[in-house]
Design a protein around this motif. Structure first.
Motif, PDB file in Angstrom:
ATOM      1  N   THR A 158      -7.250   5.237  -7.448  1.00 44.50           N
ATOM      2  CA  THR A 158      -7.447   4.047  -8.285  1.00 44.50           C
ATOM      3  C   THR A 158      -8.120   2.903  -7.538  1.00 44.50           C
ATOM      4  OG1 THR A 158      -5.272   3.061  -7.769  1.00 44.50           O
ATOM      5  CG2 THR A 158      -5.374   4.654  -9.583  1.00 44.50           C
ATOM      6  N   ALA A 161       1.600  12.048  -5.188  1.00 44.24           N
ATOM      7  CA  ALA A 161       1.625  10.715  -5.798  1.00 44.24           C
ATOM      8  C   ALA A 161       0.730   9.754  -5.026  1.00 44.24           C
ATOM      9  CB  ALA A 161       3.058  10.192  -5.843  1.00 44.24           C
ATOM     10  N   VAL A 173       4.191   2.714  -1.652  1.00 42.02           N
ATOM     11  CA  VAL A 173       5.226   2.520  -2.666  1.00 42.02           C
ATOM     12  C   VAL A 173       6.436   3.322  -2.201  1.00 42.02           C
ATOM     13  CG1 VAL A 173       5.852   2.730  -5.091  1.00 42.02           C
ATOM     14  CG2 VAL A 173       3.471   2.264  -4.452  1.00 42.02           C
ATOM     15  N   THR A 213       5.102   7.068  -2.864  1.00 50.70           N
ATOM     16  CA  THR A 213       3.900   7.553  -2.164  1.00 50.70           C
ATOM     17  C   THR A 213       4.116   7.650  -0.660  1.00 50.70           C
ATOM     18  OG1 THR A 213       2.939   5.341  -1.799  1.00 50.70           O
ATOM     19  CG2 THR A 213       2.472   6.415  -3.913  1.00 50.70           C
ATOM     20  N   SER A 251       0.830  -1.206   0.000  1.00 52.63           N
ATOM     21  CA  SER A 251       0.000   0.000   0.000  1.00 52.63           C
ATOM     22  C   SER A 251       0.865   1.258   0.000  1.00 52.63           C
ATOM     23  CB  SER A 251      -0.956   0.007   1.194  1.00 52.63           C
ATOM     24  OG  SER A 251      -0.263  -0.076   2.423  1.00 52.63           O
ATOM     25  N   ARG A 255      -2.589   7.691  -6.536  1.00 48.41           N
ATOM     26  CA  ARG A 255      -2.717   6.230  -6.443  1.00 48.41           C
ATOM     27  C   ARG A 255      -3.972   5.841  -5.667  1.00 48.41           C
ATOM     28  NH1 ARG A 255      -0.061   1.701  -3.358  1.00 48.41           N
ATOM     29  NH2 ARG A 255       0.052  -0.023  -4.856  1.00 48.41           N
TER      30      ARG A 255
END
Length: 379
Positions: A345, A338, A304, A308, A302, A342
Motif C-alpha cells: 500500500t 500480513a 503493526v 505485521t 511501520s 501492508r
C-alpha cells in the motif's frame, strides 16, 4: 515551481541512508512532474560539485557542519536560483533557511532526535543540539509548514510547540522489489539492515544471537550495510562469541540486498529512533516480519504489533520475541503475509503526489497572503 531541497547528505555520501532515499525519490518525482528541482547537500570525496540526476540538479558544498553555512550563503546570494519554495530537511537541526529567504519554507522532519543526541555526542554538545532542535528551531519556523513521515513524529513535534494544523504526514513509499532467486534459509536466519552507526544499536541483535544460539541450532545473523561503527560491532561479535555465526556483508546493491532479505526468517530493528522504518517495508516485501522497539518512534507505526511484526520494550523482550518467531513458523509466516500486504500500500508515486499537492498549496497560500498584504498597503 522552482523547488530547492536542503539535506546535509545524498545517497552517494558514505553516511547516506533511508532519509536521503526519501528526499531523492521526492526530488525525482517532482522533476518528473515538470518542476525545476535543485537538491543541495554536503560534498564528499569523489562527488562532483554539481551534477544532474533523474531530472534534477544536485549541488554539493561544505561538510557535515559547514554545509549549513554554505546553504545560507548560496540562498542569500541567489546562487541556488530564486526558488518558489524551499524544503528544509531537519536532521536534528534545520538549515535555518527561513532567515535567508522570503519564499515559503516547508520543514521536513523524519524524527525527533531527543534520544539520539546523547548517543552520538558528549553531554555539552548533546544539550546544545537538543536546545537547537527543541527550542530554537520551532521559534524560527513558527510560521512554516511541517511534514513528517509518521503520526508518532507528528505528535512529538506538537509537544515541541509546532501547531498541529501545520504538520502533514507523508509516508515513505517503496519501490517494487527486484525479482530474487533466493529461497528461505533452511535454518534460522536473522538479518539487520541499515547504516552501521551507534544509534542503530546493532549490538542488540548480536546479543540476541548470543542468547539464542544454544537453543537454535544453525542460527546465523546477516548484518547488511556499512558505516564507521563496523569495527566496534566486529569486536562486539567476538566478545559475545557470535563472530562465527555473523556475516558482515557491508554495502550491497539493491538486488543483493533483496536476495539476503528473501533468505531471512526475521529482521531485527533495534534502533534508538526511526522516523518510519523503510527497511521494515523492504523486508515485508519478502514476507519477512520485523521486530523492533516500541519506544523507537516511527517503528511503532511501520510495524503493526502482532499483525505485521512484533514490538518489544527492552532487550529481554526483543530476545523473547525473536525466539518466539524462530520457534513458531506458522505465526511467523502469518505475520509475513500480513506485512507484505501492508507494504504493497506504500508507493513512491503516492508520496510524490502528496508532496506535489502540499507544495502547490503552500506556494499558492503564500502568494495569496502577499497579494492581500499589498492590497492593504495600497488601500
Amino acid at each position: 515551481m522552482r523547488v530547492v531541497l536542503l539535506n546535509w547528505r545524498d545517497t552517494t555520501h558514505p553516511e547516506g541512508g533511508g532519509s536521503e532515499r526519501y528526499v531523492e525519490n521526492v526530488a525525482a518525482g517532482l522533476a518528473a512532474a515538470g518542476h525545476d528541482v535543485t537538491f543541495f547537500c554536503a560534498a564528499h570525496p569523489g562527488a562532483p560539485k554539481v551534477e544532474r540526476r533523474d531530472g534534477y540538479r544536485i549541488v554539493r558544498r561544505g561538510g557535515k557542519f559547514t554545509v549549513y553555512a554554505h546553504a545560507i550563503r548560496m540562498l542569500a546570494s541567489g546562487a541556488l536560483g530564486r526558488p518558489d519554495v524551499i524544503v528544509d530537511v531537519q536532521n536534528g537541526i534545520p538549515f535555518w533557511s527561513r532567515l535567508a529567504v522570503r519564499c515559503p519554507v516547508v520543514v521536513l522532519v523524519h524524527h525527533v532526535h531527543r534520544e539520539q543526541w546523547g548517543v552520538v555526542y558528549g553531554p555539552p554538545a548533546a544539550r546544545l543540539g537538543w536546545w537547537l532542535e527543541s527550542r530554537l528551531a520551532p521559534r524560527v519556523y513558527r510560521r512554516s509548514q511541517y511534514v513528517t513521515v509518521s503520526e508518532i513524529t507528528r505528535t512529538e513535534l506538537v509537544t515541541l510547540g509546532v501547531g498541529p494544523g501545520r504538520v502533514d504526514v507523508v509516508h515513505n513509499g517503496t519501490a517494487p522489489a527486484p525479482a530474487t532467486t533466493s529461497q528461505r534459509a533452511d535454518t534460522p536466519r536473522i538479518c539487520v539492515l541499515g547504516r552501521l552507526v551507534p544509534h542503530k544499536r546493532v549490538e542488540h541483535a548480536l546479543q540476541v544471537a548470543a542468547r539464542l544460539r544454544a537453543s537454535r541450532p544453525g542460527l546465523r545473523v546477516s548484518v547488511i550495510g556499512d558505516g564507521w561503527w563496523e569495527p566496534r560491532l566486529r569486536r562486539a561479535a567476538a566478545e559475545l562469541g557470535v563472530d562465527d555465526i555473523t556475516d558482515f556483508l557491508g554495502f550491497v546493491d539493491e538486488r543483493a540486498k533483496h536476495e539476503e532479505l528473501a533468505r531471512s526468517w526475521v529482521m531485527l530493528a533495534p534502533s534508538v529512533k526511526e522516523g518510519w522504518g523503510l527497511t521494515v517495508v523492504e523486508a515485508a516485501q519478502h514476507q519477512v516480519p520485523t521486530i523492533g522497539y516500541r519506544s523507537a518512534g516511527g517503528l511503532a507505526e511501520s510495524i503493526v504489533d502482532g499483525v505485521t511484526g512484533l514490538l518489544a520494550d527492552d532487550l529481554d523482550g526483543l530476545t523473547a520475541a525473536t525466539d518466539e518467531l524462530l520457534a513458531d513458523g506458522v505465526y511467523r509466516q502469518a505475520l509475513g503475509r500480513a506485512a507484505a500486504a501492508r507494504a504493497a500500500t506504500f508507493t513512491w508515486d503516492q508520496t510524490v503526489r502528496s508532496w506535489d499537492a502540499l507544495l502547490r498549496r503552500t506556494v499558492f497560500s503564500a502568494s495569496r497572503d502577499e497579494s492581500a498584504q499589498l492590497h492593504r498597503q495600497l488601500t
